[in-house]
Design an enzyme around this catalytic site. Structure first.
Site, PDB file in Angstrom:
ATOM      1  N   ASN A  63       9.558  10.366  40.382  1.00  0.00           N
ATOM      2  CA  ASN A  63       8.627  11.907  39.397  1.00  0.00           C
ATOM      3  C   ASN A  63       9.238  13.094  40.510  1.00  0.00           C
ATOM      4  O   ASN A  63       9.678  13.750  39.792  1.00  0.00           O
ATOM      5  CB  ASN A  63       7.377  11.970  39.366  1.00  0.00           C
ATOM      6  N   ARG A 390       9.004   8.216  21.128  1.00  0.00           N
ATOM      7  CA  ARG A 390       9.710   7.196  22.144  1.00  0.00           C
ATOM      8  C   ARG A 390       9.277   6.046  21.177  1.00  0.00           C
ATOM      9  O   ARG A 390       7.586   5.564  21.261  1.00  0.00           O
ATOM     10  CB  ARG A 390       9.311   7.991  22.829  1.00  0.00           C
ATOM     11  N   ARG A 420      12.751  13.817  25.938  1.00  0.00           N
ATOM     12  CA  ARG A 420      13.792  13.866  27.248  1.00  0.00           C
ATOM     13  C   ARG A 420      14.218  12.694  27.749  1.00  0.00           C
ATOM     14  O   ARG A 420      13.199  11.692  28.328  1.00  0.00           O
ATOM     15  CB  ARG A 420      13.226  14.786  28.368  1.00  0.00           C
ATOM     16  N   HIS A 450       6.238  16.481  18.705  1.00  0.00           N
ATOM     17  CA  HIS A 450       5.651  15.339  19.693  1.00  0.00           C
ATOM     18  C   HIS A 450       4.479  14.748  18.481  1.00  0.00           C
ATOM     19  O   HIS A 450       3.890  14.507  19.275  1.00  0.00           O
ATOM     20  CB  HIS A 450       5.702  15.586  20.283  1.00  0.00           C
ATOM     21  N   TYR A 483      -0.827   3.701  29.409  1.00  0.00           N
ATOM     22  CA  TYR A 483      -1.106   4.836  29.940  1.00  0.00           C
ATOM     23  C   TYR A 483      -2.529   4.641  28.928  1.00  0.00           C
ATOM     24  O   TYR A 483      -2.162   3.919  28.019  1.00  0.00           O
ATOM     25  CB  TYR A 483       0.028   6.098  28.487  1.00  0.00           C
ATOM     26  N   ARG A 580      -4.794  16.216  33.703  1.00  0.00           N
ATOM     27  CA  ARG A 580      -4.334  15.280  35.173  1.00  0.00           C
ATOM     28  C   ARG A 580      -3.676  15.946  35.558  1.00  0.00           C
ATOM     29  O   ARG A 580      -3.360  15.524  37.316  1.00  0.00           O
ATOM     30  CB  ARG A 580      -3.309  14.161  33.903  1.00  0.00           C
ATOM     31  N   HIS A 608      -3.905   9.970  29.802  1.00  0.00           N
ATOM     32  CA  HIS A 608      -2.576  10.417  28.881  1.00  0.00           C
ATOM     33  C   HIS A 608      -3.028  11.415  27.615  1.00  0.00           C
ATOM     34  O   HIS A 608      -2.711  11.704  26.717  1.00  0.00           O
ATOM     35  CB  HIS A 608      -1.478   9.296  28.081  1.00  0.00           C
TER      36      HIS A 608
END
Length: 719
Positions: A63, A390, A420, A450, A483, A580, A608
């Protein structure tokens, strides 16, 4: 001390809310770093199994790498452009960098303390992370032989002198700076050695015939430099690592070809400016100065001396060891009972109207992948449309789409090339899909796509029925196992008609202000829809009725929503936020935000899910979707938030919110000064967090598991 962790006494708390006062807004970057402090707490929590603690340590290391690549990189670009405007929390870009650096150094110091402790506990578990010097003569001989055969041919030492300028240093690579001198003559010279570490080259090498004993490859290379540099005297060998900026985005408005633009950005990212230099503890000042100068960095601010090994992200390599005692009990997602009751998934959806699935507790393969696979082969399905942000090699999504095209179905896929760190993969997927005859587009210019949507049109008698899946997470088998996400299958005509408008917008870019019946898409309607519903709760309270808002998300960053929630609290609306990581709002301030509770859940699975719930005088509204309460999601991305209208499904969403708000194992409660305090369990011996409760809950609901039966421990924390 950063704003996000500075202690504030009750007497220092403001008694009046001034919307423009920067004090009321915590900083995005600092609160995200504080989230990593909570993740790091799992690495030292003895209730967490040992190898899982190692995993949490590696997560924080990874991270922080991404934080420098994305966030510090972006801030440095602002500084370089001469921007000094203050954010809503009152900081200039340079002030944010300075405070972030301070907090990162705190986190890294704690990481090294935890790393040393975990190394000792690994030894107690017969997993040895040895220093090269600790190996026996026989083991060093074996390692030298292994190194000569497997690694030595891959290494090319590079001299640094007037004839050999300072070499290019790749992002996140491990490097040795070696000072050498010819024996008995000559001045000293510098040599750079890149350590061979990569996807197929692990950092930690198993020592032959020594069980689970590992040594770092960088130590092996350093101990055998005589093979690389024969005839040279090694005066010193020091390790360093660099992080490069990942923000290389160009103006796509001026691009003739978006695919070519993204490929160009990827090439430029490789050579992007360096934003961080990590060096091993005790590096000589001269070496440190030389490296900083050669890399264009401030030798004080941008250099991070580590009092432990560099690159904790590489400790992920230990997580896969076959040590069940030191792992979470094996979890296999269950097949939801309703999915066992129908051979045809379209019959299943039509019979129920809408179906909710919860990953990773319920199987992604048996629900989402099944939906797309059946759609690709069903002779009655005429067309499939999908957004792809993704995905992964082990997900059947791409093959199902290609099969659909081969089966003469119309297939249209919106691929987001700008996801990204997944850009190159998405370019590869897009090319494969186009080669199969699938209509591929890249969304709307200037906006990231997205949203997570699959849309199938099926001929049933004399009419076409539309079926859809709308999710909070990506169509990615790997993340679906790690997730926590929700997905809604539906044939509701209002929802599917709105999705038709979404896809028409995505494939043409026309009609940004389309009308929608029930969906809240961004950037058109979501932000205003949330603000109006917050105001409606205020109106209910003003009329003497109860008002309540509950939201679950990754981040609360948008200033307008933050202000609206402050105002709702001041007017008496009860607000529960499950956030979160980043949260700008300060809860618990008397008379202002004392109606707000902010909880962060950290545990085995990455939270998530995005949920927006409004009491609405008993006419409950629940929404799920892809959008966080962030400015970028609300104003510069195409997102889809869908209502959950079936009362049975609303009860399931409500159940999830209650479990997390009441949790006493994984829940951290935010204080007015931005600090988080972990809740203490009432009974430590029977301590079970909300995620384990959800595992048990879904196990009870399911008719069977995928694969063979698994014996489950009643309490994962018992280990």
């Amino acid at each position: 001390m950063s704003q996000a962790s500075a202690s504030v006494t009750e007497s220092e708390l403001p008694t009046r809310f001034e919307p423009e006062d920067s004090w009321w807004y915590l900083n995005r970057e600092l609160t995200w770093l504080e989230f990593n402090r909570r993740v790091l707490a799992e690495a030292k929590d003895e209730r967490t199994p040992l190898l899982e603690r190692v995993k949490f340590l590696a997560i924080v290391g990874s991270n922080l790498d991404e934080f420098f690549m994305k966030r510090i990189g972006g801030l440095k670009q602002q500084v370089g452009a001469g921007l000094a405007a203050r954010t809503i929390d009152g900081r200039t870009p340079q002030e944010q960098i300075d405070e972030c650096h301070h907090l990162v150094r705190e986190l890294e110091s704690e990481m090294h303390r935890i790393g040393r402790d975990l190394r000792g506990q690994l030894t107690d578990a017969d997993v040895y992370v040895a220093d090269y010097a600790e190996l026996s003569d026989a083991q060093r001989k074996a390692m030298r032989s292994l190194y000569r055969e497997r690694y030595f041919p891959l290494i090319t030492p590079q001299a640094i002198d007037p004839a050999h300028p300072f070499p290019f240093i790749s992002n996140l690579s491990l490097n040795l700076l070696v000072k050498v001198r010819r024996r008995r003559q000559g001045a000293s010279s510098l040599v750079r050695v890149k350590v061979p570490v990569g996807p197929a080259m692990p950092r930690f090498i198993r020592v032959p015939d020594a069980g689970d004993t590992f040594v770092r490859i960088d130590e092996v290379v350093a101990a055998n430099l005589d093979l690389l540099l024969p005839g040279m005297e090694i005066e010193s060998c020091e390790e360093f690592r660099v992080t490069r900026n990942a923000i290389t985005e160009k103006d796509e408005e001026e691009a003739d070809d978006l695919l070519e633009l993204i490929q160009s950005e990827l090439r430029e990212r490789k050579f992007a400016p360096i934003v961080r230099l990590e060096v091993e503890g005790g590096m000589r000042p001269g070496s440190r100065r030389m490296l900083a100068r050669a890399l264009g960095l401030d030798r004080h601010a941008d250099v991070f001396e580590q009092n432990g090994p560099l690159a904790y992200r590489d400790w992920f390599e230990f997580v896969g060891l076959d040590r069940p005692k030191h792992r979470y009990p094996l979890h296999r997602p269950v097949v939801p009972a309703v999915f066992e009751q129908h051979d045809c998934i379209f019959d299943l959806i039509r019979a129920n109207g809408s179906v909710l699935v919860h990953h990773p507790y319920e199987s992604f393969k048996a629900t989402v992948e099944r939906f797309l696979l059946e759609a690709s082969h069903d002779p009655q399905v005429r067309a499939i449309k999908m957004t792809l942000y993704r995905t992964s090699e082990d997900t059947g999504i791409i093959e199902a789409l290609i099969s659909a095209a081969r089966n003469d179905k119309q297939v249209a896929v919106v691929v987001e090339l700008k996801a990204r760190f997944d850009e190159s993969k998405n370019i590869r997927w897009a090319n494969r899909l186009e080669e199969a005859g699938i209509h591929v587009t890249y969304g709307v210019v200037g906006l990231k796509t997205h949203c997570k949507v699959i849309y199938a049109l099926r001929q049933e008698g004399d009419r076409v029925v539309r079926y859809a899946h709308v999710g909070t997470g990506n169509y990615h088998a790997g993340t679906a196992a790690l997730y926590s996400d929700l997905g809604l299958f539906t044939c509701d005509e209002r929802i599917t008609a709105d999705l038709n408008e979404i896809f028409n917008y995505l494939t043409t870019g026309f009609g940004r202000d389309r009308d929608y019946r029930v969906l809240l898409p961004s950037p058109q309607h979501l932000k205003q829809g949330l603000l109006c519903r917050i105001q409606r709760e205020i109106d209910h309270v003003d009329a003497g009725r109860p008002g309540r808002i509950r939201m679950k998300m990754n981040a609360l960053e948008d200033v307008d929503l933050t202000r609206a929630l402050y105002e709702a609290s001041r007017q008496g609306v009860k607000i529960d936020l499950i956030v979160r990581d980043t949260c700008r709002l300060r809860p618990g301030i008397p008379g202002i935000s004392d109606n707000v509770t902010v909880v962060s859940i950290v545990g085995r699975f990455l939270e998530h899910i995005r949920i927006y719930h409004f009491h609405n005088d008993g006419k409950e509204e629940y929404f799920i979707g892809s959008a966080d309460a962030m400015k970028r999601n609300l104003e510069s991305r195409v997102e889809v938030v869908v209502p959950v209208m079936d009362r049975r499904l609303q009860m399931r969403v409500d159940e999830l919110l209650k479990l997390q708000l009441e949790d006493r194992r994984q829940a951290w409660v935010m204080q007015p000064d931005g600090r988080y305090i972990q809740r203490e369990p009432e009974d430590v011996a029977r301590d079970v967090g909300c995620q384990q409760r959800l595992i048990d809950l879904h196990d009870r609901r399911a008719t069977r598991r995928l694969g063979d039966p698994v014996t489950r421990l009643p309490n994962r924390n018992a280990e």
